[in-house]
Design a protein around this motif. Structure first.
Motif, PDB file in Angstrom:
ATOM      1  N   LYS A 233       4.580  -1.628   4.768  1.00  0.00           N
ATOM      2  CA  LYS A 233       5.477  -2.475   3.799  1.00  0.00           C
ATOM      3  C   LYS A 233       4.582  -2.827   2.916  1.00  0.00           C
ATOM      4  O   LYS A 233       3.033  -3.198   3.120  1.00  0.00           O
ATOM      5  CB  LYS A 233       6.020  -3.451   4.550  1.00  0.00           C
ATOM      6  N   GLU A 234       4.989  -3.312   1.652  1.00  0.00           N
ATOM      7  CA  GLU A 234       4.129  -3.913   0.698  1.00  0.00           C
ATOM      8  C   GLU A 234       3.410  -4.978   1.040  1.00  0.00           C
ATOM      9  O   GLU A 234       2.029  -5.356   0.846  1.00  0.00           O
ATOM     10  CB  GLU A 234       4.770  -4.055  -0.745  1.00  0.00           C
ATOM     11  N   GLN A 235       4.016  -6.010   1.642  1.00  0.00           N
ATOM     12  CA  GLN A 235       3.165  -7.287   2.257  1.00  0.00           C
ATOM     13  C   GLN A 235       2.560  -7.156   3.288  1.00  0.00           C
ATOM     14  O   GLN A 235       1.741  -8.313   3.597  1.00  0.00           O
ATOM     15  CB  GLN A 235       4.601  -7.959   2.769  1.00  0.00           C
ATOM     16  N   TRP A 236       2.264  -6.025   3.993  1.00  0.00           N
ATOM     17  CA  TRP A 236       1.223  -5.702   4.732  1.00  0.00           C
ATOM     18  C   TRP A 236      -0.123  -5.189   4.255  1.00  0.00           C
ATOM     19  O   TRP A 236      -1.186  -5.046   4.996  1.00  0.00           O
ATOM     20  CB  TRP A 236       1.463  -4.412   5.772  1.00  0.00           C
ATOM     21  N   TYR A 237      -0.280  -5.103   2.943  1.00  0.00           N
ATOM     22  CA  TYR A 237      -1.389  -4.536   2.252  1.00  0.00           C
ATOM     23  C   TYR A 237      -2.395  -5.691   2.130  1.00  0.00           C
ATOM     24  O   TYR A 237      -1.981  -6.909   1.787  1.00  0.00           O
ATOM     25  CB  TYR A 237      -1.035  -4.034   0.861  1.00  0.00           C
ATOM     26  N   SER A 238      -3.775  -5.493   2.382  1.00  0.00           N
ATOM     27  CA  SER A 238      -4.550  -6.789   2.251  1.00  0.00           C
ATOM     28  C   SER A 238      -5.076  -6.873   0.827  1.00  0.00           C
ATOM     29  O   SER A 238      -4.681  -5.847  -0.075  1.00  0.00           O
ATOM     30  CB  SER A 238      -6.065  -6.429   2.926  1.00  0.00           C
ATOM     31  N   GLU A 239      -5.289  -8.096   0.327  1.00  0.00           N
ATOM     32  CA  GLU A 239      -5.684  -8.372  -1.099  1.00  0.00           C
ATOM     33  C   GLU A 239      -6.599  -7.508  -1.642  1.00  0.00           C
ATOM     34  O   GLU A 239      -6.748  -6.860  -2.508  1.00  0.00           O
ATOM     35  CB  GLU A 239      -6.110  -9.763  -1.196  1.00  0.00           C
ATOM     36  N   GLU A 240      -7.594  -7.210  -0.804  1.00  0.00           N
ATOM     37  CA  GLU A 240      -8.785  -6.273  -1.113  1.00  0.00           C
ATOM     38  C   GLU A 240      -8.246  -5.207  -1.382  1.00  0.00           C
ATOM     39  O   GLU A 240      -8.675  -4.215  -2.407  1.00  0.00           O
ATOM     40  CB  GLU A 240      -9.920  -6.577  -0.107  1.00  0.00           C
ATOM     41  N   TYR A 241      -7.348  -4.551  -0.596  1.00  0.00           N
ATOM     42  CA  TYR A 241      -6.944  -3.134  -0.733  1.00  0.00           C
ATOM     43  C   TYR A 241      -5.996  -3.056  -1.981  1.00  0.00           C
ATOM     44  O   TYR A 241      -5.994  -1.948  -2.751  1.00  0.00           O
ATOM     45  CB  TYR A 241      -6.027  -2.787   0.473  1.00  0.00           C
TER      46      TYR A 241
END
Length: 260
Positions: A233-241
Motif C-alpha cells: 500500500k502507498e502508506q507502507w512506503y518509507s519516506e526514503e524510498y
C-alpha cells in the motif's frame, strides 16, 4: 469484455488464487458476508470455490474451507490467503489463519498469524491436516507480535514453488524481520520442505527495509531467472524510498528477481 465475470452471490470477494488442470480452472478466493466494515469482513472470511473452462464463465461451487468452530483451535478466527499445489495424487491448499486464544493489549483477538494446510483428492472436498499449523514464524529471524509496531505478528500469504533442480518445495511468506525501523521491516520469509507437511524456516528471501509489509508474494521463472512480485500500500512506503523512486506513482507494483 465488460462487467464482472464472476462474483459469489451476496458476498464480498477479494484475494484469490487459481489452479488449472486438464483445461479446467479452479478459482479459490476469500469471501465474507456483505458488511461495510473491513475489519468485520476479515474476521469472518472463508475460502470459496468456482470453476471455469474459459476464465470468463464461472460455476460457483460453494465454500470449501472455514474457520474452526473450536475457540481454542489455531484457526478459530478466520481463513486468509493461501495457494494450491499438487504432489503425486494429492492437492494441498495452504492457508493463513488466526486464533481466538491470541489476545493483544486492548482486547484485539487474533494478533498472531500462522499457516496450515488442507488436502484433497478432487479439488472439491478438503480436509484440514491434523498436524496444523505447519508453518509459524521463527523468532531467530522474524518479528514476534510483542516486537511489532502494531502488535500484530505477520506470517501470511504463503506461495509454494517446486524447485526441480533441488527436488524440494519452497514457501515464500509475508512477514517482518527483526531489525531496523519497526515500520519498515516488511520482508518475504522463506521455508523449505520435501513433503509439504514438515518445514524448515529459513532467513528472509528478501528484506529491503523499505515497506511496512510485502503482501501476497508471487514467483515466476522466466529465461533462467526467478521473478518475485508482491503488493504494498502507498502508506507502507518509507519516506526514503518515496524520495528515491519519485516520480514513479505509488500504486506501481514492485518486483524483484535473482539469477538461478
Amino acid at each position: 469484455m465488460s462487467g464482472i465475470p464472476y462474483q459469489p452471490k451476496g458476498k464480498f470477494l477479494w484475494d484469490f488464487w487459481v489452479y488449472e488442470e486438464n483445461g479446467e480452472y479452479h478459482l479459490f478466493y476469500l469471501q465474507a458476508p456483505l458488511h461495510p466494515d473491513p475489519h468485520t469482513r476479515h474476521r469472518n472470511s472463508s475460502v470459496g470455490h468456482a470453476v471455469s473452462k474459459d476464465l470468463i464463465h464461472w460455476q460457483e461451487k460453494g465454500t470449501v474451507l472455514t474457520a474452526s468452530e473450536d475457540d481454542k483451535a489455531w484457526d478459530s478466527v478466520s481463513i486468509w490467503t493461501g495457494c494450491t499445489v499438487k504432489k503425486d495424487d494429492t492437492y494441498y491448499m495452504f492457508y493463513t489463519a488466526r486464533s481466538k486464544q491470541d489476545v493483544a493489549e486492548g482486547g484485539y483477538v487474533g494478533h498472531t498469524q500462522r499457516i496450515g494446510v488442507a488436502t484433497s483428492k478432487d479439488l472439491h472436498q478438503w480436509e484440514k491436516y491434523q498436524g496444523n499449523p505447519v508453518l509459524t514464524a521463527d523468532y531467530r529471524y522474524y518479528e514476534s507480535a510483542a516486537e511489532a509496531h502494531n502488535k500484530h505478528e505477520g506470517w501470511r500469504d504463503p506461495y509454494i514453488v517446486y524447485d526441480e533442480e533441488e527436488d524440494i518445495y519452497y514457501a515464500f511468506i509475508t512477514a517482518r524481520d527483526k531489525a531496523g525501523d519497526p515500520k519498515a521491516r516488511g520482508c518475504i520469509a522463506r521455508a523449505k520442505s520435501k513433503d509439504l507437511l514438515h518445514w524448515e524456516v529459513l532467513p528472509p528471501a528478501v528484506s529491503p527495509h523499505t515497506f511496512t509489509d510485502m503482501e501476497v508474494p508471487f514467483l515466476h521463472k522466466h529465461n533462467g531467472k526467478w521473478y518475485m512480485i508482491f503488493a504494498v500500500k502507498e502508506q507502507w512506503y518509507s519516506e526514503e524510498y518515496k524520495e528515491r523512486i519519485a516520480p514513479i506513482p505509488m500504486w506501481s507494483i514492485p518486483m524483484l528477481y535473482r539469477d538461478p
